[in-house]
Design an enzyme around this catalytic site. Structure first.
Site, PDB file in Angstrom:
ATOM      1  N   ILE A  25       0.837  -1.204   0.000  1.00  0.00           N
ATOM      2  CA  ILE A  25       0.000   0.000   0.000  1.00  0.00           C
ATOM      3  C   ILE A  25       0.878   1.263   0.000  1.00  0.00           C
ATOM      4  O   ILE A  25       0.593   2.235  -0.703  1.00  0.00           O
ATOM      5  CB  ILE A  25      -0.980   0.006   1.193  1.00  0.00           C
ATOM      6  CG1 ILE A  25      -1.788  -1.299   1.221  1.00  0.00           C
ATOM      7  CG2 ILE A  25      -1.934   1.194   1.103  1.00  0.00           C
ATOM      8  CD1 ILE A  25      -2.677  -1.480   2.440  1.00  0.00           C
ATOM      9  N   ALA A  95       4.469   1.074   7.822  1.00  0.00           N
ATOM     10  CA  ALA A  95       5.416   0.036   8.257  1.00  0.00           C
ATOM     11  C   ALA A  95       4.737  -0.879   9.268  1.00  0.00           C
ATOM     12  O   ALA A  95       4.257  -0.424  10.304  1.00  0.00           O
ATOM     13  CB  ALA A  95       6.660   0.675   8.869  1.00  0.00           C
ATOM     14  N   THR A 140      -5.984  -1.375  10.559  1.00  0.00           N
ATOM     15  CA  THR A 140      -6.794  -2.385   9.876  1.00  0.00           C
ATOM     16  C   THR A 140      -8.123  -2.614  10.599  1.00  0.00           C
ATOM     17  O   THR A 140      -8.222  -2.404  11.823  1.00  0.00           O
ATOM     18  CB  THR A 140      -6.006  -3.716   9.819  1.00  0.00           C
ATOM     19  OG1 THR A 140      -6.886  -4.773   9.471  1.00  0.00           O
ATOM     20  CG2 THR A 140      -5.394  -4.066  11.173  1.00  0.00           C
ATOM     21  N   ASP A 141      -9.102  -3.087   9.848  1.00  0.00           N
ATOM     22  CA  ASP A 141     -10.397  -3.429  10.474  1.00  0.00           C
ATOM     23  C   ASP A 141     -10.287  -4.672  11.358  1.00  0.00           C
ATOM     24  O   ASP A 141     -11.192  -4.979  12.133  1.00  0.00           O
ATOM     25  CB  ASP A 141     -11.474  -3.646   9.401  1.00  0.00           C
ATOM     26  CG  ASP A 141     -11.164  -4.788   8.439  1.00  0.00           C
ATOM     27  OD1 ASP A 141     -10.030  -5.320   8.456  1.00  0.00           O
ATOM     28  OD2 ASP A 141     -12.056  -5.143   7.653  1.00  0.00           O
ATOM     29  N   GLU A 142      -9.135  -5.400  11.249  1.00  0.00           N
ATOM     30  CA  GLU A 142      -9.016  -6.656  11.996  1.00  0.00           C
ATOM     31  C   GLU A 142      -8.952  -6.430  13.499  1.00  0.00           C
ATOM     32  O   GLU A 142      -9.150  -7.354  14.281  1.00  0.00           O
ATOM     33  CB  GLU A 142      -7.806  -7.450  11.494  1.00  0.00           C
ATOM     34  CG  GLU A 142      -7.905  -7.650   9.994  1.00  0.00           C
ATOM     35  CD  GLU A 142      -6.986  -8.693   9.411  1.00  0.00           C
ATOM     36  OE1 GLU A 142      -6.583  -9.616  10.121  1.00  0.00           O
ATOM     37  OE2 GLU A 142      -6.690  -8.578   8.209  1.00  0.00           O
ATOM     38  N   TYR A 167      -1.515 -10.691  15.000  1.00  0.00           N
ATOM     39  CA  TYR A 167      -1.388  -9.525  14.106  1.00  0.00           C
ATOM     40  C   TYR A 167      -2.367  -8.433  14.527  1.00  0.00           C
ATOM     41  O   TYR A 167      -1.987  -7.271  14.736  1.00  0.00           O
ATOM     42  CB  TYR A 167      -1.635  -9.951  12.643  1.00  0.00           C
ATOM     43  CG  TYR A 167      -1.958  -8.792  11.710  1.00  0.00           C
ATOM     44  CD1 TYR A 167      -1.048  -7.754  11.509  1.00  0.00           C
ATOM     45  CD2 TYR A 167      -3.180  -8.724  11.021  1.00  0.00           C
ATOM     46  CE1 TYR A 167      -1.348  -6.691  10.654  1.00  0.00           C
ATOM     47  CE2 TYR A 167      -3.481  -7.674  10.169  1.00  0.00           C
ATOM     48  CZ  TYR A 167      -2.557  -6.655   9.994  1.00  0.00           C
ATOM     49  OH  TYR A 167      -2.859  -5.600   9.160  1.00  0.00           O
ATOM     50  N   LYS A 171      -1.735  -4.583  16.147  1.00  0.00           N
ATOM     51  CA  LYS A 171      -2.221  -3.360  15.481  1.00  0.00           C
ATOM     52  C   LYS A 171      -3.114  -2.576  16.441  1.00  0.00           C
ATOM     53  O   LYS A 171      -3.050  -1.343  16.515  1.00  0.00           O
ATOM     54  CB  LYS A 171      -3.001  -3.709  14.197  1.00  0.00           C
ATOM     55  CG  LYS A 171      -2.172  -4.251  13.060  1.00  0.00           C
ATOM     56  CD  LYS A 171      -1.134  -3.281  12.517  1.00  0.00           C
ATOM     57  CE  LYS A 171      -1.749  -2.119  11.763  1.00  0.00           C
ATOM     58  NZ  LYS A 171      -0.697  -1.257  11.161  1.00  0.00           N
ATOM     59  N   LYS A 206      -0.615 -12.997   0.417  1.00  0.00           N
ATOM     60  CA  LYS A 206      -2.014 -12.639   0.662  1.00  0.00           C
ATOM     61  C   LYS A 206      -2.900 -13.284  -0.405  1.00  0.00           C
ATOM     62  O   LYS A 206      -2.435 -13.552  -1.522  1.00  0.00           O
ATOM     63  CB  LYS A 206      -2.188 -11.122   0.668  1.00  0.00           C
ATOM     64  CG  LYS A 206      -1.237 -10.366   1.604  1.00  0.00           C
ATOM     65  CD  LYS A 206      -1.718 -10.347   3.031  1.00  0.00           C
ATOM     66  CE  LYS A 206      -0.673  -9.907   4.040  1.00  0.00           C
ATOM     67  NZ  LYS A 206       0.128  -8.762   3.784  1.00  0.00           N
ATOM     68  N   LEU A 207      -4.154 -13.498  -0.044  1.00  0.00           N
ATOM     69  CA  LEU A 207      -5.049 -14.353  -0.830  1.00  0.00           C
ATOM     70  C   LEU A 207      -4.975 -14.151  -2.355  1.00  0.00           C
ATOM     71  O   LEU A 207      -4.711 -15.105  -3.092  1.00  0.00           O
ATOM     72  CB  LEU A 207      -6.498 -14.158  -0.351  1.00  0.00           C
ATOM     73  CG  LEU A 207      -7.535 -15.022  -1.067  1.00  0.00           C
ATOM     74  CD1 LEU A 207      -7.377 -16.487  -0.697  1.00  0.00           C
ATOM     75  CD2 LEU A 207      -8.956 -14.555  -0.724  1.00  0.00           C
ATOM     76  N   ARG A 231     -14.684 -11.045   3.274  1.00  0.00           N
ATOM     77  CA  ARG A 231     -13.876  -9.838   3.404  1.00  0.00           C
ATOM     78  C   ARG A 231     -14.524  -8.737   2.550  1.00  0.00           C
ATOM     79  O   ARG A 231     -15.172  -9.034   1.550  1.00  0.00           O
ATOM     80  CB  ARG A 231     -12.422 -10.084   2.923  1.00  0.00           C
ATOM     81  CG  ARG A 231     -11.683 -11.201   3.707  1.00  0.00           C
ATOM     82  CD  ARG A 231     -11.454 -10.799   5.138  1.00  0.00           C
ATOM     83  NE  ARG A 231     -10.691 -11.736   5.951  1.00  0.00           N
ATOM     84  CZ  ARG A 231     -11.216 -12.566   6.849  1.00  0.00           C
ATOM     85  NH1 ARG A 231     -12.535 -12.653   6.999  1.00  0.00           N
ATOM     86  NH2 ARG A 231     -10.450 -13.321   7.609  1.00  0.00           N
TER      87      ARG A 231
END
Ligand code: NAD
Ligand code: TYD
Length: 358
Positions: A25, A95, A140-142, A167, A171, A206-207, A231
């Site tokens: 990104i 980062a 992130t939304d996670e 992860y 975050k 990633k997927l 997602r």
């Protein structure tokens, strides 16, 4: 573009520190910013971990407006020196250690170092330096955990944090520090939570790029569990434009969720890739469930739409096909990543090794 969506301030004549700008990104963001603001100076501060790739920013290597500094945001001395030397007006942090599978199967310590200690160092430097007008922490939304498949719920900026994997937990830790540094010292930080991105230059663990590469190699597509995990897919340039608005228009201390209202499950993504390559569903393999696997993500992006008039511009069908095409046409990029890092997804490699022994 509506006038409301325009940035209120300009980056021309300003120094922008981009942390993690050699990744997926961050590198797309640098391309977008140089195109839009020809007189900006960008300092790209990146450790070049396995997912950092100087090929992603090679267009700017000889550009006088661009400086690359190799370094670790978890190294406080180095961070302080970079702030002192370049006196940035704006800072944006991409980062991070970013892959859920690695945080589970490889180890979490690097996630803690970069995603928490690194963010702490950046906040300290912004606080002490005093030159920074705005700092965006890209998150992130996670951090919000998981939504039920059969619900209409979405993550809003008020949803409580409930991370399920290391992860996401790290975050969330970084985001909490941002909140505290704003409330305690008035540090001008804006935190963003975006859902899954797709587009060019994404490290192929990633997927989407992982599955495209496996198709190119004639391999099957491994779907975790029942493959019904959802997602909310956002094209990377839509995310970058939202981040630009947060950096230039965002009120310090604000949090923005970013999503494209584009929910899709992993089976549908696999089917689209199979269709692109003219392959059948027999190329799908269902593999063991990922531990802590979040069922569904969905974003309520109404706040950023209301405040800045931002909305996603890229249509999924076209942007998805362009993304798949990019990986098929950039074999050199793939081969150089492979030579440098060897294994894309160590978890799947292990699974494949066991499978082939049987
Ligand atoms: P990426 O893994 O492609 O890139 C991360 C970059 O950070 C790499 O260039 C790497 O070398 C660098 N880096 C890692 N640790 C560092 C350190 N300690 N010091 C300096 N540089 C370091 O990641 P990405 O997908 O581009 O994600 C960027 C940010 O966006 C992350 O914070 C991630 O949490 C967030 N995000 C990603 C997505 C997504 O779908 N990829 C979605 C929402 C949010
Ligand atoms: P990923 O790209 O790792 O992003 P995240 O876990 O941050 O959402 O995975 C996206 C979805 O795809 C997630 O539900 C896990 C699933 N997945 C697979 O089923 N197989 C795979 O090989 C990979 C890498 C992911």
């Amino acid at each position: 573009m509506s006038t409301k969506q325009s940035a209120k301030r300009s980056l021309n004549g300003k120094v922008l520190l981009v942390c993690g700008g050699a990744g997926f990104i961050g590198s797309n963001f640098i391309h977008h910013i140089f195109e839009k603001y020809p007189k900006v100076r960008i300092i790209n501060f990146d450790k070049l971990t396995y997912s950092g790739n100087t090929d992603n920013v090679r267009d700017f290597v000889k550009d006088a407006r661009y400086t690359f500094v190799r370094g670790d945001i978890a190294d406080q001395k180095k961070v302080t020196a970079v702030f002192k030397k370049y006196q940035p007006d704006y800072v944006i942090n991409f980062a991070a250690e970013t892959h859920v599978d690695r945080s589970i199967h490889v180890g979490s310590l690097e996630f803690i170092n970069t995603n928490i200690v690194g963010v702490f160092n950046l906040l300290e430097a912004v606080k002490v330096g005093g030159t920074v007008q705005s700092f965006v922490q890209v998150s992130t939304d996670e951090v919000y955990g998981s939504l039920a498949l059969d619900s209409e719920d979405k993550f809003s900026e008020h949803t409580a944090f409930a991370p399920n994997v290391p992860y996401a937990a790290t975050k969330a830790g970084g985001d909490m520090l941002c909140r505290a540094y704003h409330n305690t010292w008035g540090v001008p930080v804006v935190v963003t939570h975006c859902s899954n991105n797709y587009g060019p230059r994404q490290y192929p663990e990633k997927l989407i790029p992982f599955f495209v590469l496996r198709m190119l190699e004639g391999k099957t597509l491994p779907l975790y569990g029942d493959g019904n995990h959802v997602r909310d897919w956002v094209y990377v340039l839509d995310h970058c434009k939202a981040l630009e608005l947060c950096l230039l228009n965002g009120k310090p201390g604000t949090v923005y969720n970013i999503g494209a209202d584009n929910e899709m499950n992993n089976r549908e993504i696999a089917d689209r890739i199979l269709k692109y390559f003219g392959k059948g569903k027999d190329m799908i393999e269902f593999v063991a469930e990922r531990p802590g696997h979040d069922r569904r993500y969905a974003i309520d992006a109404s706040l950023i739409m209301k405040d800045f008039g931002w909305k996603p511009e890229y249509l999924f069908d076209q942007a998805f096909a362009d993304t798949v095409k990019w990986y098929t046409q950039n074999r050199k990029w793939i081969e150089r990543v492979r030579r440098k890092t060897g294994v894309f997804n160590p978890h799947i490699d292990l699974w494949e090794g066991h499978k082939n022994k049987k």
